[in-house]
Design a protein around this motif. Sequence first.
Motif, PDB file in Angstrom:
ATOM      1  N   HIS A   2       0.814  -1.219   0.000  1.00 48.96           N
ATOM      2  CA  HIS A   2       0.000   0.000   0.000  1.00 48.96           C
ATOM      3  C   HIS A   2       0.847   1.268   0.000  1.00 48.96           C
ATOM      4  O   HIS A   2       0.584   2.211   0.747  1.00 48.96           O
ATOM      5  N   HIS A 140      -5.785  -7.681   5.464  1.00 51.28           N
ATOM      6  CA  HIS A 140      -4.723  -7.059   6.266  1.00 51.28           C
ATOM      7  C   HIS A 140      -4.552  -7.726   7.634  1.00 51.28           C
ATOM      8  O   HIS A 140      -3.893  -7.178   8.518  1.00 51.28           O
ATOM      9  N   SER A 181      -0.582  -7.642   6.477  1.00 49.57           N
ATOM     10  CA  SER A 181      -0.214  -6.535   5.598  1.00 49.57           C
ATOM     11  C   SER A 181       1.133  -5.936   5.986  1.00 49.57           C
ATOM     12  O   SER A 181       1.401  -5.692   7.158  1.00 49.57           O
ATOM     13  N   GLN A 184      -0.091  -1.678   5.947  1.00 46.86           N
ATOM     14  CA  GLN A 184      -1.205  -1.174   6.753  1.00 46.86           C
ATOM     15  C   GLN A 184      -1.857  -2.318   7.533  1.00 46.86           C
ATOM     16  O   GLN A 184      -2.958  -2.764   7.216  1.00 46.86           O
ATOM     17  N   ARG A 186      -3.983  -4.427  10.257  1.00 45.32           N
ATOM     18  CA  ARG A 186      -5.281  -4.110  10.856  1.00 45.32           C
ATOM     19  C   ARG A 186      -5.659  -5.097  11.964  1.00 45.32           C
ATOM     20  O   ARG A 186      -6.829  -5.354  12.197  1.00 45.32           O
TER      21      ARG A 186
END
Length: 237
Positions: A2, A140, A181, A184, A186
């Motif tokens: 990302h 993620h 991820s 990013q 999560r």
Amino acid sequence: MHGNLAALDAVLRAAGSVDEVWCLGDLVGYGPSPNEVVERLRELPLRSLVGNHDWGSIGKADLVRFNADARTACEWTGGVLTPVNRQYLADLEPAGMFGDVAVAHGSPQDPVWEYITNARIAIANFGYFASDICLVGHTHVPLVFRWRSGATGSEAFITEVPTPGQRIVVDDDRLIVNPGSVGQPRDGDPRAAFALFDPEARTLQVERATYDVAQVQRRMTDLGLPERLSIRLQYGW
């Protein structure tokens, strides 16, 4: 990734010497360094998929499907990508085989958009690939869905949340694995997530790498990217 170059570089350092780098899509979108990420990856022995944010950034996905912050990030990313990097993303596929391992950005059933977030969705997807391992991204969140060979009933299917450094052995089972991820996370852990795969031993090991989150946040702020996308990096959500 990302578009998060600092996280990618931290993962490459932490992983050490590897034969190949496998990317499950979403090289760009959200982060401040889309060109740098694509170019760094292309320097490596790389196999890569394309993700929905890659498509959104190059005009291959309707941005109405994205939330407001993601849409803004895709529009910004599309405006700064070089023609060469744009074409590289356009040439990638959202699913396929890396060696004898099935791979999909979202899921084998819907490679671009489906999130495998629970056992029900995972079970439905085991019928869409033939190998013993399928690697996916998109959520993620690191997760392992295991269909146990020879087991029946409630013992046939196990969902595991891997911890950093945990060795995941395939044995005779079938697995859907999400390594998490890089750019990013999560799952409440802001460190970059990745996995090391040993194709001969048939093992995977999910790992984490610390990087300078604040530096990435400052760059995002300077570029005018949505504040929420910057804040979430420090919390891993």
